[in-house]
Motif scaffolding. Sequence first.
Motif, mmCIF file in Angstrom:
data_model
loop_
_atom_site.group_PDB
_atom_site.id
_atom_site.type_symbol
_atom_site.label_atom_id
_atom_site.label_comp_id
_atom_site.label_asym_id
_atom_site.label_seq_id
_atom_site.Cartn_x
_atom_site.Cartn_y
_atom_site.Cartn_z
ATOM 1 N N ALA B 16 -2.230 -4.258 -2.792
ATOM 2 C CA ALA B 16 -1.633 -5.528 -2.353
ATOM 3 C C ALA B 16 -2.722 -6.397 -1.738
ATOM 4 C CB ALA B 16 -0.511 -5.288 -1.353
ATOM 5 N N PRO B 17 -2.564 -7.709 -1.864
ATOM 6 C CA PRO B 17 -3.591 -8.634 -1.399
ATOM 7 C C PRO B 17 -3.358 -9.127 0.032
ATOM 8 C CG PRO B 17 -1.964 -9.828 -2.665
ATOM 9 C CD PRO B 17 -1.488 -8.402 -2.589
ATOM 10 N N VAL B 18 -4.399 -9.696 0.573
ATOM 11 C CA VAL B 18 -4.344 -10.378 1.864
ATOM 12 C C VAL B 18 -3.901 -11.816 1.599
ATOM 13 C CG1 VAL B 18 -5.926 -11.390 3.582
ATOM 14 C CG2 VAL B 18 -6.094 -8.945 2.986
ATOM 15 N N ASN B 19 -3.145 -12.411 2.526
ATOM 16 C CA ASN B 19 -2.845 -13.838 2.393
ATOM 17 C C ASN B 19 -3.298 -14.582 3.642
ATOM 18 O OD1 ASN B 19 -0.392 -14.622 4.222
ATOM 19 N ND2 ASN B 19 0.194 -12.636 3.329
ATOM 20 N N GLN B 49 -11.808 -8.856 -3.943
ATOM 21 C CA GLN B 49 -12.561 -8.736 -2.692
ATOM 22 C C GLN B 49 -11.824 -7.893 -1.646
ATOM 23 O OE1 GLN B 49 -12.661 -12.106 -4.196
ATOM 24 N NE2 GLN B 49 -14.536 -11.331 -5.125
ATOM 25 N N LEU B 50 -10.654 -8.376 -1.238
ATOM 26 C CA LEU B 50 -9.935 -7.698 -0.159
ATOM 27 C C LEU B 50 -8.596 -7.172 -0.686
ATOM 28 C CD1 LEU B 50 -10.353 -10.446 2.629
ATOM 29 C CD2 LEU B 50 -11.896 -8.544 2.118
ATOM 30 N N LYS B 51 -8.330 -5.920 -0.377
ATOM 31 C CA LYS B 51 -7.026 -5.382 -0.784
ATOM 32 C C LYS B 51 -6.684 -4.134 0.013
ATOM 33 C CE LYS B 51 -8.914 -2.606 -4.540
ATOM 34 N NZ LYS B 51 -9.179 -2.610 -5.968
ATOM 35 N N THR B 52 -5.419 -3.808 -0.012
ATOM 36 C CA THR B 52 -4.927 -2.540 0.512
ATOM 37 C C THR B 52 -4.476 -1.715 -0.681
ATOM 38 O OG1 THR B 52 -4.156 -3.541 2.560
ATOM 39 C CG2 THR B 52 -3.145 -1.476 1.952
ATOM 40 N N THR B 53 -4.763 -0.426 -0.641
ATOM 41 C CA THR B 53 -4.284 0.490 -1.677
ATOM 42 C C THR B 53 -3.409 1.546 -1.006
ATOM 43 O OG1 THR B 53 -6.348 0.166 -2.888
ATOM 44 C CG2 THR B 53 -4.988 2.053 -3.549
ATOM 45 N N THR B 54 -2.223 1.721 -1.523
ATOM 46 C CA THR B 54 -1.294 2.680 -0.917
ATOM 47 C C THR B 54 -0.717 3.606 -1.981
ATOM 48 O OG1 THR B 54 -0.692 1.117 0.806
ATOM 49 C CG2 THR B 54 0.854 2.910 0.413
ATOM 50 N N THR B 55 -0.712 4.875 -1.650
ATOM 51 C CA THR B 55 -0.052 5.853 -2.515
ATOM 52 C C THR B 55 1.120 6.448 -1.744
ATOM 53 O OG1 THR B 55 -2.099 6.369 -3.674
ATOM 54 C CG2 THR B 55 -0.345 8.043 -3.765
ATOM 55 N N ALA B 56 2.258 6.459 -2.387
ATOM 56 C CA ALA B 56 3.435 7.091 -1.784
ATOM 57 C C ALA B 56 3.826 8.262 -2.670
ATOM 58 C CB ALA B 56 4.584 6.091 -1.681
ATOM 59 N N ALA B 57 4.044 9.408 -2.049
ATOM 60 C CA ALA B 57 4.422 10.601 -2.815
ATOM 61 C C ALA B 57 5.668 11.211 -2.191
ATOM 62 C CB ALA B 57 3.273 11.609 -2.799
ATOM 63 N N ALA B 58 6.587 11.651 -3.050
ATOM 64 C CA ALA B 58 7.803 12.319 -2.573
ATOM 65 C C ALA B 58 7.837 13.707 -3.173
ATOM 66 C CB ALA B 58 9.038 11.531 -3.001
ATOM 67 N N SER B 59 8.134 14.689 -2.348
ATOM 68 C CA SER B 59 8.187 16.062 -2.860
ATOM 69 C C SER B 59 9.210 16.868 -2.060
ATOM 70 C CB SER B 59 6.804 16.714 -2.762
ATOM 71 O OG SER B 59 6.913 18.111 -2.982
ATOM 72 N N ARG B 60 9.842 17.803 -2.750
ATOM 73 C CA ARG B 60 10.787 18.668 -2.018
ATOM 74 C C ARG B 60 10.019 19.698 -1.197
ATOM 75 N NH1 ARG B 60 13.366 22.132 -7.093
ATOM 76 N NH2 ARG B 60 11.385 22.517 -8.125
ATOM 77 N N ASP B 61 8.717 19.812 -1.474
ATOM 78 C CA ASP B 61 7.898 20.748 -0.688
ATOM 79 C C ASP B 61 7.457 20.154 0.646
ATOM 80 O OD1 ASP B 61 8.103 22.490 -2.796
ATOM 81 O OD2 ASP B 61 6.240 21.785 -3.743
ATOM 82 N N PHE B 62 7.563 18.853 0.782
ATOM 83 C CA PHE B 62 7.175 18.222 2.055
ATOM 84 C C PHE B 62 8.260 18.491 3.089
ATOM 85 C CE2 PHE B 62 4.772 14.617 -0.344
ATOM 86 C CZ PHE B 62 3.738 15.487 -0.649
ATOM 87 N N THR B 63 7.823 18.888 4.293
ATOM 88 C CA THR B 63 8.830 19.211 5.325
ATOM 89 C C THR B 63 9.110 18.022 6.246
ATOM 90 O OG1 THR B 63 7.066 20.098 6.700
ATOM 91 C CG2 THR B 63 8.279 21.663 5.338
ATOM 92 N N GLU B 64 8.228 17.058 6.218
ATOM 93 C CA GLU B 64 8.468 15.868 7.058
ATOM 94 C C GLU B 64 7.754 14.669 6.438
ATOM 95 O OE1 GLU B 64 6.589 16.422 10.881
ATOM 96 O OE2 GLU B 64 4.783 17.272 9.985
#
Lengths: 303, 303
Positions: B16-19, B49-64
């Motif tokens: 996502a970009p900066v504004n 030039q400027l950006k944010t990179t985000t990864t979202a992961a969902a798993s049944r193995d994650f406890t929180e």
Amino acid sequence: AAMAAERALAMATCTAPVNIAVIKYWGKRDTDLILPINSSLSVTLHQDQLKTTTTAAASRDFTEDRLWLNGKEADVGHPRVQACLREGERPCPPRGRRGGSEDSAALSLSYKIHIASENNFPTAAGLASSAAGYACLVSALARLYGLEEELSEVARRGSGSACRSMFGGFVQWQRGERPDGTDSLALQVAPETHWPELRVLVLVVSGEKKPVGSTAGMQTSVETSPLLKHRAEVVVPERLAQMMQHIRDRDFEGFGQLAMRDSNQFHATCLDTFPPIFYLTDVSRHIIALAHRYNAHHGHTKV
Amino acid sequence: AAMAAERALAMATCTAPVNIAVIKYWGKRDTDLILPINSSLSVTLHQDQLKTTTTAAASRDFTEDRLWLNGKEADVGHPRVQACLREGERPCPPRGRRGGSEDSAALSLSYKIHIASENNFPTAAGLASSAAGYACLVSALARLYGLEEELSEVARRGSGSACRSMFGGFVQWQRGERPDGTDSLALQVAPETHWPELRVLVLVVSGEKKPVGSTAGMQTSVETSPLLKHRAEVVVPERLAQMMQHIRDRDFEGFGQLAMRDSNQFHATCLDTFPPIFYLTDVSRHIIALAHRYNAHHGHTKV
């Protein structure tokens, strides 16, 4: 008049105080007559610390008007100086009579004048030196000419805020309504004896000249700042009434807070000006932050 | 739903970009829903030039649920992060259907989520990192859940100005009128292709955290600054219409001047806040003065 013509030299010396506005003046509705867009209110400082001393001398031996500021000759032809000088020279018999000396009018009409003015503080440090200076000039000229009229209107023509230095204590400069400025006068709201324990701490952060002078700066603000317009029309009338009440009640908490808010708002309108005007430096900002931390520590407004 | 339950891990990555706002947002009318007191308008910067990179992961193995910002674990329980997370988890069948994957609802309801977000620029330098960050978080979650609804309303719940980072080019964040905020959305005014020669020069003056955060700062401004109230009610609506016209006309002179005036006025309302907020430093003031001198030298607004 004959007697006056024979006097070789007439001389008068006055002192005048600095005033610090707690509801600020910024912006003229008439640049020539120096009429403000809002009323303002100030505290006059005691002359024990800061003052201007001016001597005005009239002599038939003088060939031209001359002016010295802090020992250095300055331009006596400056329009603002001339506005004050001409005021004393107006041939106005009733005024001369009130002053009690029949030679005044003759003195003022035929004699050239020498003026020497000195500040006992840094002239360009934002300490209202022109206010004290013009108040002092007008007082010295009035004494020389024997005038006793409303002098704050004359001082205003030298420098707007000079009209407030014509009185001690708490002084309001009324905006006035008339286009000729005759109702744009200073009035004492309360004498210095009303709140004798009030102290003003003056911290000189820099002796340098302001990056933009008040006259040019406030004109640009009037032309470009929408916030200044709103301040003059809406905010100041409310604040002025509040400030008068705080002074009447000797409520330092209310007085101090409102003075801070109004000073900040003045600086805000400078920043809203295009191009922006910056009068606060990092040093003054640190002092402001220090005062807020000090007050927060004590739980109420002490400075 | 059965299929989803068997997937070990679902993952989505977005950038996502900066504004940069040219008509500024400052002040909320609803602090919980993040509804502004005035509309704002920004230019979205190119992600080269400027950006944010985000990864979202969902798993049944994650406890929180867990969150990492720039490689460091952060509080996933932060109310604003939760506002964005909960939005994706709302069991809302029509939305899941629109997304085309029937497992979305099941995914969001039963799986814990891990989020990693990185900025390729100094996070605390006033570069709208939270705007890019929340825009990115919401985009990643929406992709993960297969949502295709109006996302700027969700991003706004993370950080007001994040809603503007959901689009490229020129973006208006409409103030909206409804108390529930459903009409306080970002809309693209013009795409980046409309004015491709426009350049934004980003000068990082300090990598330090702001002395007062935006959330607390703007709330104090709303409570104490009479000038901010006037700005939101009177000045911004006029300026917004002017700015849209400048963008339509690709009028850099008008665009640049109004952006400068509006930035200054935002800083003016900070100064009118009690206690005053200072975001400009002596360095930024020097840069402002330099830009004005440069433009004066060239006779028109080039920067």
